[in-house]
Write an enzyme that holds these catalytic residues in place. Structure first.
Site, PDB file in Angstrom:
ATOM      1  CD  GLU A 269      -2.850  -0.623   2.619  1.00 47.14           C
ATOM      2  OE1 GLU A 269      -2.971   0.561   3.038  1.00 47.14           O
ATOM      3  OE2 GLU A 269      -3.335  -1.594   3.211  1.00 47.14           O
ATOM      4  CD  GLU A 320     -11.942   1.368   0.215  1.00 46.04           C
ATOM      5  OE1 GLU A 320     -12.462   0.295   0.566  1.00 46.04           O
ATOM      6  OE2 GLU A 320     -10.720   1.621   0.355  1.00 46.04           O
ATOM      7  CE  LYS A 323     -10.065   2.861   4.532  1.00 49.26           C
ATOM      8  NZ  LYS A 323      -9.230   1.631   4.658  1.00 49.26           N
ATOM      9  CD  GLU A 329      -7.360   6.870   7.192  1.00 43.65           C
ATOM     10  OE1 GLU A 329      -7.218   6.103   6.223  1.00 43.65           O
ATOM     11  OE2 GLU A 329      -6.551   6.925   8.147  1.00 43.65           O
TER      12      GLU A 329
END
Length: 348
Positions: A269, A320, A323, A329
């Site tokens: 990541e 997303e 999250k 985030e």
């Protein structure tokens, strides 16, 4: 997703070509991939995502869980996969016979996608510090899964490892002082031995973004974004001008201290958000990820391992909205939920 913590001014890394004893390594062509998370309510269907992946020449995808409805559409596409598993399966695999791991593979993975598309199994994500209950089971579960792959004749084609946060390093400055946290060594040292024995990589999640937002006084934006700057720091006769490479070499030094010299590092990541906090922007996200891709595809390597291809997966395919944590985030997506790129990054 890991936070890189600094208690002293940041180190920065760059490349000035220097050659060292690379007898334990061999040059390989690096691969760029993308993480495909699913913590969201407005994500496009997997078939749409796969069309985007193919249209943009993305060769490799990381799936955090092998949900059949996501896994099966990849079958026959030729896209290489890194596949994770739910945490709750880790103790089961660790405490059971190898036949249990074989059954898990035959029930949850290979009915949906051909083994020749699977490159890695990633057992646990940032377990040691985020979900320490599972730490005891990481190496036994990985070993059982590897033995299962051996039994069915796939161990030479599919590697098994585990992905870790940068914070498993207790010291990273200067980077040649890189040292693993004493709280995780009892689990990490056996893992390093397994990785060495099986030719598998140490998988790490590296985010210069967090170093920048947590220490803006000491960490310049250019160094975090891998932009060239006038500042170069020297350590062990090596020159450093960006933070990403420094993170990688700190892990290399830490492994050397444990007697593990030949294990490759794989970045499972890394990325930069487009919004949600000062420093997060479309422009910065493009600059960071584009610089990462160019360095990887040019096999630049790091100052300590120059010319050694570094496999990297960018985070994330889509924003997303499910999250937890800070607002930023939710905004690491390279593509919008409408399939349009947030910025014009190239993957080849």
């Amino acid at each position: 997703m890991s936070f890189w913590l600094y208690t002293v001014p940041s180190f920065f890394i760059g490349i000035i070509p220097q050659f060292h004893n690379l007898c334990d390594f061999f040059a390989v062509e690096a691969t760029i991939g993308v993480c495909y998370g699913h913590v969201g309510t407005n994500l496009p269907p997997p078939a749409v995502a796969i069309n985007l992946i193919k249209a943009n020449n993305i060769l490799r995808i990381r799936l955090f869980n092998p949900h059949p409805e996501v896994l099966q559409p990849f079958s026959g596409t030729g896209i290489e996969l890194l596949i994770g598993g739910p945490n709750e399966i880790i103790p089961i695999l660790a405490n059971s016979l190898v036949t249990t791991s074989i059954k898990w593979l035959q029930s949850n993975i290979f009915p949906y996608v051909s083994p020749n598309q699977v490159k890695y199994f990633v057992v646990g994500n940032e377990i040691f510090l985020k979900d320490p209950f599972y730490s005891l089971y990481i190496v036994p579960s990985i070993s059982k899964l590897y033995q299962a792959l051996q039994t069915i004749g796939l161990a030479t084609n599919i590697k098994v490892s585990s992905s870790h946060a940068s914070t498993i390093l207790s010291n990273s400055y200067p980077l040649s002082s890189g040292t693993f946290d004493s709280n995780v060594k009892q689990f990490l040292v056996p893992l390093l031995q397994f990785l060495s024995d099986t030719g598998s990589p140490l998988m790490v999640n590296v985010y210069p973004f967090f170093a920048y937002i947590n220490n803006p006084k000491y960490v310049s934006l250019d160094h975090a974004l891998l932009n060239k700057s006038a500042y170069i720091e020297h350590d062990k006769n090596l020159a450093y001008d960006n933070m990403f490479d420094a993170s990688i070499d700190a892990f290399v030094y830490a492994m050397e201290k444990e007697g593990s010299n030949g294990i490759p590092v794989m970045v499972t990541e890394t990325g930069w958000p487009t919004s949600g906090i000062d420093g997060a922007s479309i422009s910065n996200a493009f600059t960071y990820n584009e610089n990462i891709v160019r360095r990887a595809l040019n096999n630049v390597g790091t100052a300590k391992r120059p010319g050694i291809g570094l496999d990297i997966l960018l985070f994330d395919m889509f924003d997303e909205n499910g999250k937890s944590g800070e607002e930023f985030e939710k905004h690491f997506g390279i593509f919008g939920d409408n399939g349009i790129k947030a910025y014009n990054i190239r993957f080849n």
